[in-house]
Design an enzyme around this catalytic site. Structure first.
Site, PDB file in Angstrom:
ATOM      1  N   HIS A  39      26.509  31.842  43.817  1.00 46.63           N
ATOM      2  CA  HIS A  39      26.157  33.849  44.161  1.00 46.63           C
ATOM      3  C   HIS A  39      24.973  33.660  42.645  1.00 46.63           C
ATOM      4  O   HIS A  39      23.547  34.086  43.155  1.00 46.63           O
ATOM      5  CB  HIS A  39      26.856  34.031  44.329  1.00 46.63           C
TER       6      HIS A  39
ATOM      7  N   HIS B 284      32.022  28.225  44.069  1.00 42.90           N
ATOM      8  CA  HIS B 284      31.042  29.782  45.481  1.00 42.90           C
ATOM      9  C   HIS B 284      30.333  30.359  44.340  1.00 42.90           C
ATOM     10  O   HIS B 284      29.055  30.771  45.149  1.00 42.90           O
ATOM     11  CB  HIS B 284      32.671  30.157  45.373  1.00 42.90           C
ATOM     12  N   GLU B 285      30.934  30.697  43.104  1.00 47.16           N
ATOM     13  CA  GLU B 285      30.710  31.963  42.440  1.00 47.16           C
ATOM     14  C   GLU B 285      29.015  31.230  42.177  1.00 47.16           C
ATOM     15  O   GLU B 285      28.033  31.893  41.406  1.00 47.16           O
ATOM     16  CB  GLU B 285      31.206  32.087  41.760  1.00 47.16           C
TER      17      GLU B 285
ATOM     18  N   GLU C 206      25.419  35.523  50.765  1.00 51.33           N
ATOM     19  CA  GLU C 206      27.237  34.815  51.040  1.00 51.33           C
ATOM     20  C   GLU C 206      26.743  33.520  51.553  1.00 51.33           C
ATOM     21  O   GLU C 206      27.902  32.622  51.213  1.00 51.33           O
ATOM     22  CB  GLU C 206      28.043  35.722  51.971  1.00 51.33           C
TER      23      GLU C 206
END
Length: 497
Positions: A267, A263-264, A293
């Site tokens: 980003h 997930h990160e 997001e």
């Protein structure tokens, strides 16, 4: 553009870059506070951050900035220059309406709130955090009243994170998700299908750290422009030159850290894909939180929870954890639905949105004055029961679990679901343009997808508004259709619905 206008635009950009550099310095200090700073450093750090915030506010609201904006709005600018002026005009007008001492106070109180929240969570003591939360709400109401005294305060706060998708759109999307996902989750709960759970056991932090670093290597994370650390709440911080990721470890759930890291990474990939030559200007900055997001959720869910990805990484996972999971078992484990899970960042792909909706409803009531801070734990538990059929036994696992309110980030939560919806729309467009994306993922070839995202999303920075960027990237208006179709198809197949 005439020479005089060129000179004025150049001076204007210099001011813009100074503001950006102050903010980047503040972001780095905040990263340090959450990752590396000694526990006793808060008094000085809160003053440092408030000073940077005040300086940034002064530059943004200065008479010179106002004069530049007035002159440049009447000038003959190209499309990129007009976009920069548009973004700074919006920021300037909002900031100029807010007194500098209020900006400084908000920054100082949010910095001081972080250790209060951490200690309250560790002690499972919401009452210890409540006075700080009350103060933050008061300050944010005051802030919203300065920006637009005639508007719904929560709408003003939401626009800080998503200025171009209005709150009505957010509410419509959340309502569609509630209408379609709640019955789907109920069907899954009633299903007799039990998905595989091959990673039950105990895994120390060092083992998990080596695993997630290997996965970041596989995905192509550029270590020369980033780093991996641990934090109480996973996050990414950085620029196109330095985008750092964090995770946390649960001894009995190695997939928690794995999905958080992916997930990160999403980003970070967005930050690193922004144009280097535009650093310090809106053209070198990300397009608000819903788009940001969408990048993390695309990599976490559409890649990281895919069958193709597990066919690629199952041997790596087994090697580090000492397990013998097949790719199909790994895929099932990554997609199990846990309606009784209490924690948003550990939630599965579907029930996650019920967590978002719950927080959205509570914080909107708090800002409106329809819910007293002291009643937050009970309101939280009642909604958890209504939406997911479970009640937290502790506030640490309930209303104290997220860091966002300690940051004063009211209006932030809807962007998580808005971004998930956009992720599905972007992934569908990528598949249309690239063909079989899964085949490339299965081979460990992530460049085509990353390059597509860079071309369609990252390189534009804030050139377009959010609706314009969605149209530019996908050829259609923002819609929840792709996400809902994806969710119902994927989980219908998994759970034999």
């Amino acid at each position: 553009m005439a020479t005089e206008q060129q000179s004025r635009y150049g001076d204007f950009l210099d001011r813009v870059r100074r503001i950006s550099n102050l903010r980047s310095a503040g972001m780095l200090l905040s990263w340090d506070q959450q990752v590396m700073m000694p526990e006793g450093g808060t008094p000085a750090r809160s003053k440092q951050l408030s000073t940077l915030s005040a300086l940034s506010h002064e530059l943004l609201t200065a008479d010179e900035m106002a004069a530049d904006l007035d002159a440049l709005e009447a000038a003959d600018l190209d499309a990129d220059q007009r976009a920069v002026v548009r973004e700074l005009r919006r920021e300037h007008d909002r900031a100029a309406s807010v007194p500098a001492d209020l900006v400084e106070e908000i920054s100082e109180v949010t910095s001081e709130a972080l250790p209060v929240w951490q200690e309250s969570k560790e002690a499972d003591d919401f009452d210890a955090f409540a006075p700080t939360l009350e103060r933050l709400i008061e300050l944010k109401r005051e802030y919203a009243a300065h920006v637009d005294p005639a508007a719904d305060p929560y709408e003003v706060l939401f626009a800080d994170y998503e200025p171009y998708l209005d709150l009505d759109t957010a509410e419509r999307v959340l309502e569609r998700l509630r209408e379609r996902l709640v019955p789907l989750i109920e069907e899954i709960q009633a299903s007799d299908v039990e998905l595989a759970a091959p990673f039950e056991g105990r895994y120390d932090d060092e083992t998990q750290m080596v695993l997630v670093r290997d996965v970041l290597d596989t995905l192509g994370y550029p270590w020369e422009r980033g780093r991996l650390d641990t934090a109480p709440h996973p996050f990414m911080s950085g620029t196109q030159f330095d985008a750092r990721v964090t995770t946390r470890f649960k001894e009995d759930d190695p997939l928690d850290a794995l999905t958080a890291v992916i997930h990160e990474f999403g980003h970070a990939t967005y930050q690193l894909g922004l144009p280097a030559e535009a650093y310090g200007t809106p053209l070198g900055q990300s397009r608000d939180l819903s788009v940001h997001e969408s990048q993390s959720r695309l990599w976490e869910n559409h890649v990281g929870r895919s069958r193709a990805f597990w066919e690629l990484i199952a041997p790596t996972v087994n090697e580090h954890l000492g397990t013998a999971a097949t790719p199909e078992e790994g895929y099932e484990a990554a997609n199990r639905i846990y309606p009784d899970n209490l924690v948003r960042v550990e939630a599965d792909e579907l029930t996650y949105h019920m967590h978002v909706i719950l927080r959205f409803e509570i914080e909107r009531d708090l800002i409106a004055g329809d819910l007293d801070v002291r009643d937050v734990p009970e309101a939280w538990n009642e909604r958890m029961d209504a939406y997911l059929g479970v009640r937290p036994e502790t506030d640490a696992a309930g209303c104290l679990q997220d860091i966002h309110w300690a940051h004063g980030s009211f209006g932030y939560f809807p962007t998580y679901s808005l971004g998930s919806v956009l992720a599905a729309q972007l992934y569908a467009a990528a598949e249309r343009d690239l063909g079989d994306v899964d085949a490339r993922v299965r081979e460990g070839d992530f460049d085509p997808l990353r390059d597509w995202l860079r071309e369609r999303v990252h390189r534009h920075g804030q050139r377009y508004t959010t609706p314009e960027l969605v149209e530019e990237a996908t050829g259609e208006a923002y819609t929840a259709d792709h996400f809902l179709d994806y969710a119902e198809t994927k989980y219908g197949e998994l759970y034999d619905l």
